[in-house]
Design an enzyme around this catalytic site. Structure first.
Site, mmCIF file in Angstrom:
data_model
loop_
_atom_site.group_PDB
_atom_site.id
_atom_site.type_symbol
_atom_site.label_atom_id
_atom_site.label_comp_id
_atom_site.label_asym_id
_atom_site.label_seq_id
_atom_site.Cartn_x
_atom_site.Cartn_y
_atom_site.Cartn_z
ATOM 1 N N LYS A 301 43.924 -1.838 -25.041
ATOM 2 C CA LYS A 301 43.312 -2.997 -24.398
ATOM 3 C C LYS A 301 44.172 -3.431 -23.215
ATOM 4 O O LYS A 301 45.389 -3.510 -23.313
ATOM 5 C CB LYS A 301 43.192 -4.139 -25.417
ATOM 6 C CG LYS A 301 42.241 -5.244 -25.034
ATOM 7 C CD LYS A 301 42.068 -6.216 -26.203
ATOM 8 C CE LYS A 301 41.079 -7.298 -25.848
ATOM 9 N NZ LYS A 301 40.890 -8.248 -26.962
ATOM 10 N N GLU A 387 31.679 -13.592 -41.036
ATOM 11 C CA GLU A 387 31.290 -14.981 -41.296
ATOM 12 C C GLU A 387 30.685 -15.160 -42.683
ATOM 13 O O GLU A 387 30.894 -16.195 -43.334
ATOM 14 C CB GLU A 387 30.305 -15.467 -40.225
ATOM 15 C CG GLU A 387 30.914 -15.658 -38.847
ATOM 16 C CD GLU A 387 30.971 -14.381 -38.029
ATOM 17 O OE1 GLU A 387 31.495 -14.418 -36.899
ATOM 18 O OE2 GLU A 387 30.495 -13.332 -38.526
ATOM 19 N N ARG A 415 25.136 -16.444 -38.559
ATOM 20 C CA ARG A 415 25.242 -15.130 -39.200
ATOM 21 C C ARG A 415 25.478 -15.246 -40.702
ATOM 22 O O ARG A 415 25.384 -14.260 -41.428
ATOM 23 C CB ARG A 415 26.379 -14.332 -38.557
ATOM 24 C CG ARG A 415 26.210 -14.132 -37.060
ATOM 25 C CD ARG A 415 27.432 -13.473 -36.450
ATOM 26 N NE ARG A 415 27.556 -12.100 -36.890
ATOM 27 C CZ ARG A 415 27.535 -11.043 -36.085
ATOM 28 N NH1 ARG A 415 27.363 -11.206 -34.797
ATOM 29 N NH2 ARG A 415 27.668 -9.843 -36.565
#
Length: 672
Positions: A301, A387, A415
């Protein structure tokens, strides 16, 4: 509708990137030229994001991968799906949107995520994670069904490719999709963009050779033949052969999980090395392998930009920044953010109560729980992009007498709705939900707006719902939630800075279901009532000592739920200039409603206006239903202001609320 900013003048073709307007232009480039293109693409993306802000680190990590995919496959005929979408900036540049990148995340400009309406190269919109494999499998099966229904003898050449990050792979949905894909055996390519670790020494010359080998058709054929051979062996020999193959793959740096789920596994491969990526992708493209394939690419990244590589978060999300130093533009020093106020308030409560637990789903920085974890590392839990698990995990803690605060963005709690209903509400467990990013969120747009939580939580029995009108109220609501053990409770607050309200030394425990009057026009200066206005008469209503019926004036009550209270107070001044008496109230609670307050406002005002930063079916609907049941509508007209029944595009937050019709002037317009 706002127009996108004007396009930049067409650049003069002095580089490979200038010659690549769509992926088809890459087909004529040599592998050596593709390497040059990747470097130009990385520089172009850095320059672009430095001027607009946005997601930087994720895109930098997939530059070579993006170039390789578009060079090898025939997009958009071949479907390329980026999980989440914040890693798709290089993809946008290569697919005809380079000259619009200066409009990124601005009103009328490019979305910060993939969006079907934006480009044919975005076959599936995404901003929430872990959806790519499910969507890609659906497209692959649709391709196969079309082929069968059209009686095609030869295999359809179209490929479906999903690129998913290792963080997104922590969500159960990704594994559900992979399990189904392994069963269905449709041709599908999943690229796991693994940027959680640096490229290890095994990903060198030998590893590149081996991964290129295992992606080749002869090896695939031999491996399939080997499997068929072992199937006819006696059980002991069959199991021994299987264990030997697994051991060999582990020795090469691979695992067995994906193979067990029915995927042909290739990797790990250096995701920044086009000499490794291009042959593997070409092998897979040209293979007649019928089942799903997973390519495990190791990336970094922030790759190629030193400030990002050295940043702790790899400059994941950035404001405008200086390209040379990486220093981001500093905003004006103002009031603390609501997120920080929540975190500090929760820390204060946790110091007094060791039963308080904090839970987040892969958003410790975004929810402020990173601050909590510094103070209480044993009482802070980041469960990853999960979640559903976060909510039921909190329910388990609550069942055992702890006080879990589940800090999840309003849009992400969607979600886990079944878990909220089944595991929390039905069992009446005292889980505390801190809903950050309530209302409109600016540049992140429609996928991240917290528009629906008032409606989707308000319909559930046992829930208490609160909304903070300023940062002081938020501190009170954290204290109230900490003290509430009678069932689930949720409080919502927006993104960004507070109003500058003074913070209390300690949060006050609010009386459940009680609002407050925050402003009343002076009765002594009340103007005469306009001809034709409604007569505010009612019988058998409770009268607040600060409110007295005054039938000789036009009178308006504004009942605000959340941070539109500041606009309500501005509207009160504007209405007074028009000789209208005004009362402004802060509801504080959507459930239970302050019925006494509503009766009083209805009895003493010709018009009651509700305002909220939520969708239709929320607070205003609750008030209207109550007043209808109580017979209060006969003498007090009610008008509701809420978010429009659309998915609003990204823009500056102030302009979003203007578009939504939730400003002081919009309140005034409701009177006429």
């Amino acid at each position: 509708m706002k127009q996108a900013p004007k396009h930049n003048p067409a650049p003069q073709p002095d580089s490979l990137l200038d010659r690549v307007h769509v992926p088809a232009d890459m087909k004529a480039l040599s592998d050596a030229e593709l390497k040059i293109l990747a470097e130009e693409l990385r520089r172009d993306m850095i320059q672009s994001v430095s001027k607009t802000g946005g997601h930087l680190g994720a895109g930098l990590g997939v530059v070579e991968l993006t170039v390789a995919i578009h060079a090898v496959f025939d997009t958009p005929a071949d479907k390329l799906i980026w999980d989440v979408g914040h890693q798709a900036y290089p993809h946008k540049i290569l697919t005809g949107r380079r000259r619009q990148m200066h409009t990124l995340r601005q009103g009328g400009g490019l979305s910060g995520f993939t969006k079907r309406s934006e480009s044919e190269y975005d076959p599936f919109g995404a901003a929430h994670s872990s959806t790519s494999i499910s969507a890609a499998l659906g497209m692959a099966v649709a391709r196969d069904l079309n082929q069968k229904q059209n009686h095609q003898v030869t295999r359809s050449p179209n490929h479906v490719i999903a690129v998913i990050g290792d963080g997104a792979m922590s969500a159960g949905m990704a594994y559900e999709a992979m399990n189904n894909a392994g069963t269905l055996k449709s041709r599908l390519i999943v690229i796991l963009n693994d940027n959680d670790m640096s490229i290890a020494p095994p990903v060198g010359a030998m590893s590149r050779y081996l991964t290129k080998l295992v992606s080749s058709q002869p090896y695939m054929n031999a491996r399939q033949a080997g499997k068929k051979f072992t199937e006819i062996l006696p059980a002991p020999l069959r199991h021994a052969a299987k264990r030997a193959e697994e051991a060999a793959r582990v020795a090469l740096g691979t695992g067995t999980l994906f193979e067990e789920m029915g995927f042909y596994y290739i990797g790990p491969v250096d995701g920044h090395n086009l000499d490794a990526l291009l042959p593997i992708l070409r092998n897979i493209r040209d293979s007649d392998h019928e089942g799903p394939v997973l390519i495990h690419a190791i990336t970094q990244k922030g790759k190629g930009y030193l400030p990002a590589e050295n940043s702790s978060d790899k400059m994941h999300g950035v404001k405008k920044f200086d390209v040379v130093t990486g220093e981001q533009a500093k905003g004006k020093i103002g009031a603390p953010t609501y997120t920080k106020v929540f975190a500090q308030s929760l820390i204060a409560e946790a110091k007094r109560d060791e039963k308080i637990i904090a839970i987040t789903a892969a958003m410790p920085d975004g929810t402020g729980l990173d601050l909590f974890s510094y103070e209480f590392p044993d009482r802070a839990f980041d469960v990853g992009i999960a979640e559903q698990h976060a909510v039921t995990f909190a329910a388990g803690l609550a069942a055992e007498g702890f006080k879990p605060f589940c800090a999840i963005y309003s849009t992400f709690l969607q979600r886990a709705y079944d878990q909220v209903v089944h595991d929390v509400a039905i069992q009446n467990l005292p889980v505390r939900f801190a809903l950050d990013r309530a209302g409109l969120v600016g540049a992140d747009g429609q996928t991240h707006a917290g528009s629906f939580d008032i409606a989707y939580l308000g319909c559930l029995p046992n829930f208490v719902l609160m909304a903070a009108s300023d940062e002081a109220e938020l501190a009170h609501m954290v204290a109230t939630a900490a003290a509430h053990d009678a069932g689930p409770i949720a409080f919502r607050y927006p993104r960004g800075e507070g109003t500058g309200a003074g913070l209390p030394a300690q949060g006050e425990i609010l009386e459940i279901g009680k609002g407050r009057i925050v402003y009343e026009s002076p009765l002594s200066s009340s103007p005469r009532r306009k001809p034709g206005s409604m007569e505010p008469t009612s019988a058998n209503v409770e009268m607040d000592s600060g409110l007295r019926r005054n039938d000789s004036v036009e009178s308006v009550a504004i009942l605000s739920y959340g941070t539109r209270l500041s606009e309500s107070l501005k509207a009160a001044k504007l209405l007074e200039e028009k000789n209208i008496r005004v009362t402004v109230a802060d509801a504080r609670f959507a459930k239970p409603l302050d019925e006494s307050l509503i009766r009083t406002l209805a009895a003493n005002h010709a018009t009651l206006i509700t305002i909220e930063e939520g969708s239709i079916g929320g607070f205003g609907a609750f008030v209207l239903d109550f007043m209808n049941r109580e017979g209060l509508l006969a003498h007090c007209r009610v008008k509701n202001l809420y978010l429009p029944d659309i998915f609003q595009d990204h823009d500056d937050p102030a302009r979003q609320y203007e578009t939504a019709g939730l400003t002081a002037r919009d309140i005034v317009k409701m009177i006429y």
